[in-house]
Design a protein around this motif. Structure first.
Motif, short mmCIF file in Angstrom:
data_model
loop_
_atom_site.label_atom_id
_atom_site.label_comp_id
_atom_site.label_asym_id
_atom_site.label_seq_id
_atom_site.Cartn_x
_atom_site.Cartn_y
_atom_site.Cartn_z
N LEU A 1 -1.97 -5.48 -6.63
CA LEU A 1 -2.97 -5.17 -5.61
C LEU A 1 -2.31 -4.88 -4.27
CD1 LEU A 1 -5.72 -7.82 -6.42
CD2 LEU A 1 -6.02 -5.34 -6.49
N ARG A 2 -1.26 -5.61 -3.97
CA ARG A 2 -0.58 -5.45 -2.67
C ARG A 2 0.09 -4.09 -2.55
NH1 ARG A 2 4.44 -5.77 -0.80
NH2 ARG A 2 5.32 -6.52 -2.77
N VAL A 3 0.82 -3.65 -3.59
CA VAL A 3 1.66 -2.46 -3.45
C VAL A 3 0.90 -1.16 -3.69
CG1 VAL A 3 3.73 -3.76 -4.03
CG2 VAL A 3 2.52 -2.50 -5.83
N LEU A 4 -0.25 -1.24 -4.37
CA LEU A 4 -1.03 -0.03 -4.59
C LEU A 4 -1.86 0.31 -3.36
CD1 LEU A 4 -2.32 -0.58 -8.22
CD2 LEU A 4 -0.91 1.34 -7.48
N ARG A 5 -1.95 1.59 -3.04
CA ARG A 5 -2.84 2.02 -1.98
C ARG A 5 -4.28 1.95 -2.51
NH1 ARG A 5 -5.28 6.56 -3.14
NH2 ARG A 5 -4.33 8.09 -4.53
N PRO A 6 -5.29 1.91 -1.65
CA PRO A 6 -6.67 1.99 -2.13
C PRO A 6 -6.87 3.25 -2.97
CG PRO A 6 -6.64 1.30 0.16
CD PRO A 6 -5.22 1.68 -0.19
N ALA B 1 0.82 -1.22 0.00
CA ALA B 1 0.00 0.00 0.00
C ALA B 1 0.85 1.27 0.00
CB ALA B 1 -0.94 0.01 1.19
N SER B 2 1.92 1.25 -0.80
CA SER B 2 2.86 2.37 -0.80
C SER B 2 2.78 3.26 -2.03
CB SER B 2 4.30 1.84 -0.69
OG SER B 2 4.61 1.01 -1.80
N LEU B 3 1.97 2.90 -3.04
CA LEU B 3 2.04 3.59 -4.33
C LEU B 3 0.71 4.21 -4.74
CD1 LEU B 3 4.02 0.95 -6.42
CD2 LEU B 3 4.95 2.98 -5.30
N ASP B 4 0.82 5.35 -5.42
CA ASP B 4 -0.34 5.96 -6.07
C ASP B 4 -0.52 5.44 -7.50
OD1 ASP B 4 -0.95 7.84 -3.92
OD2 ASP B 4 0.94 8.80 -4.48
N PHE B 5 0.61 5.13 -8.16
CA PHE B 5 0.59 4.57 -9.51
C PHE B 5 1.60 3.44 -9.61
CE2 PHE B 5 -0.91 8.89 -10.30
CZ PHE B 5 -1.87 8.75 -11.30
N GLU C 1 -1.39 1.72 -26.83
CA GLU C 1 -2.54 1.04 -26.25
C GLU C 1 -2.42 1.13 -24.73
OE1 GLU C 1 -4.87 0.01 -28.13
OE2 GLU C 1 -3.95 -0.33 -30.10
N LEU C 2 -3.31 1.85 -24.11
CA LEU C 2 -3.27 2.10 -22.66
C LEU C 2 -4.42 1.37 -21.97
CD1 LEU C 2 -2.44 3.67 -20.05
CD2 LEU C 2 -3.86 5.56 -20.90
N LEU C 3 -4.08 0.63 -20.92
CA LEU C 3 -5.07 0.03 -20.04
C LEU C 3 -4.85 0.58 -18.63
CD1 LEU C 3 -4.83 -3.73 -21.15
CD2 LEU C 3 -6.64 -2.09 -21.74
N LEU C 4 -5.90 1.01 -17.97
CA LEU C 4 -5.76 1.55 -16.62
C LEU C 4 -6.89 1.06 -15.74
CD1 LEU C 4 -4.47 4.94 -15.51
CD2 LEU C 4 -6.69 4.20 -14.61
N ALA C 5 -6.55 0.70 -14.52
CA ALA C 5 -7.53 0.27 -13.54
C ALA C 5 -7.17 0.85 -12.19
CB ALA C 5 -7.59 -1.26 -13.45
N THR C 6 -8.18 1.14 -11.40
CA THR C 6 -7.99 1.67 -10.05
C THR C 6 -8.19 0.57 -9.02
OG1 THR C 6 -8.75 3.85 -10.75
CG2 THR C 6 -8.77 3.41 -8.39
N ARG C 7 -7.28 0.52 -8.05
CA ARG C 7 -7.40 -0.50 -6.99
C ARG C 7 -8.63 -0.20 -6.13
NH1 ARG C 7 -6.85 -2.02 -1.94
NH2 ARG C 7 -5.50 -3.74 -1.30
#
Length: 253
Positions: A128-133, A104-108, A246-252
């Motif tokens: 999933l682990r390293v991204l913050r909510p 949970a240390s990253l914004d991106f 080609e860009l794919l983006l998802a939010t945790r």
């Protein structure tokens, strides 16, 4: 014909790191605009890890946008080239399957031209682990614009030369495989182009793994013939390369 393994192709870049750094295309500013728009927050001041950073092409853009970015790169040759290009940006050794990053240390979390070298079954839980909510996972690839006639013709010649029977978008270097679970992706495509000397274009395409794993002799044979095709299309010796990012983006969650 036996096809090289994904592992062999992934590691092939270390022997060509300088060629890669000098000749590979970067990405347009519109791509970073799209990432910020889709994520709903700016890169400036964000905590970012760029995984499979290679020689730092994408990392440099993220850093210039004001992101607090750290690079993650497994290859010796690529990491050495990265340090020469971006001595002010921290780099750690690792890959997407085993991220050496705090929970949970990253914004991106970004993968420029590199997600296809991961095992999504392992890399997805790590993301999933390293991204913050609320943090964003962004994957992108520069791909050849196959609706441009000369690019489609060149791609067909590469297929014939290496005995490949499926469509190869030269600048992708692999299959675009999204994570299998935990993310709900949206996509966007950004078209852009650059004009480069013919030799730069040839050095660019031959820095891709399909050439690197087949050795210098087969690559040289292709380059000799391809030079004639390109000079017929671009008599002034300047090639206009056209790309679809080609860009794919998802939010945790």
């Amino acid at each position: 014909m036996t096809r090289p393994s994904d592992a062999a192709r992934a590691h092939s870049f270390n022997s060509a790191a300088a060629q890669y750094a000098t000749n590979r295309p970067s990405y347009p500013s519109a791509l970073l605009d799209a990432i910020e728009d889709m994520a709903g927050r700016p890169l400036a001041g964000a905590r970012v890890a760029d995984v499979g950073a290679g020689t730092g092409i994408a990392t440099a853009l993220l850093h210039a946008r004001g992101a607090n970015v750290v690079a993650v790169e497994p290859g010796d040759g690529m990491a050495a080239q990265f340090r020469r290009a971006l001595p002010e940006v921290p780099i750690v050794r690792g890959d997407g399957n085993h991220l050496p990053l705090a929970t949970a240390s990253l914004d991106f979390l970004t993968y420029a031209q590199s997600w296809h070298w991961t095992d999504p079954a392992r890399a997805s839980p790590e993301a999933l682990r390293v991204l913050r909510p609320g943090g964003a996972l962004a994957l992108w690839w520069n791909t050849s614009a196959l609706d441009v006639p000369w690019i489609a013709a060149q791609t067909a010649r590469v297929q014939r030369h290496f005995g490949i029977d499926n469509v190869v978008r030269i600048n992708g270097d692999g299959t675009h495989t999204a994570p299998t679970s935990g993310f709900d992706f949206t996509g966007r495509r950004v078209r852009w182009s650059r004009r480069v000397p013919l030799d730069t274009h040839l050095a660019n395409i031959t820095s891709h793994s399909i050439f690197l794993v087949h050795g210098e002799e087969r690559t040289a044979a292709f380059v000799t013939e391809e030079r004639h095709h390109l000079l017929a299309a671009f008599p002034d010796g300047t090639v206009e390369e056209t790309y679809d990012v080609e860009l794919l983006l998802a939010t945790r969650p």
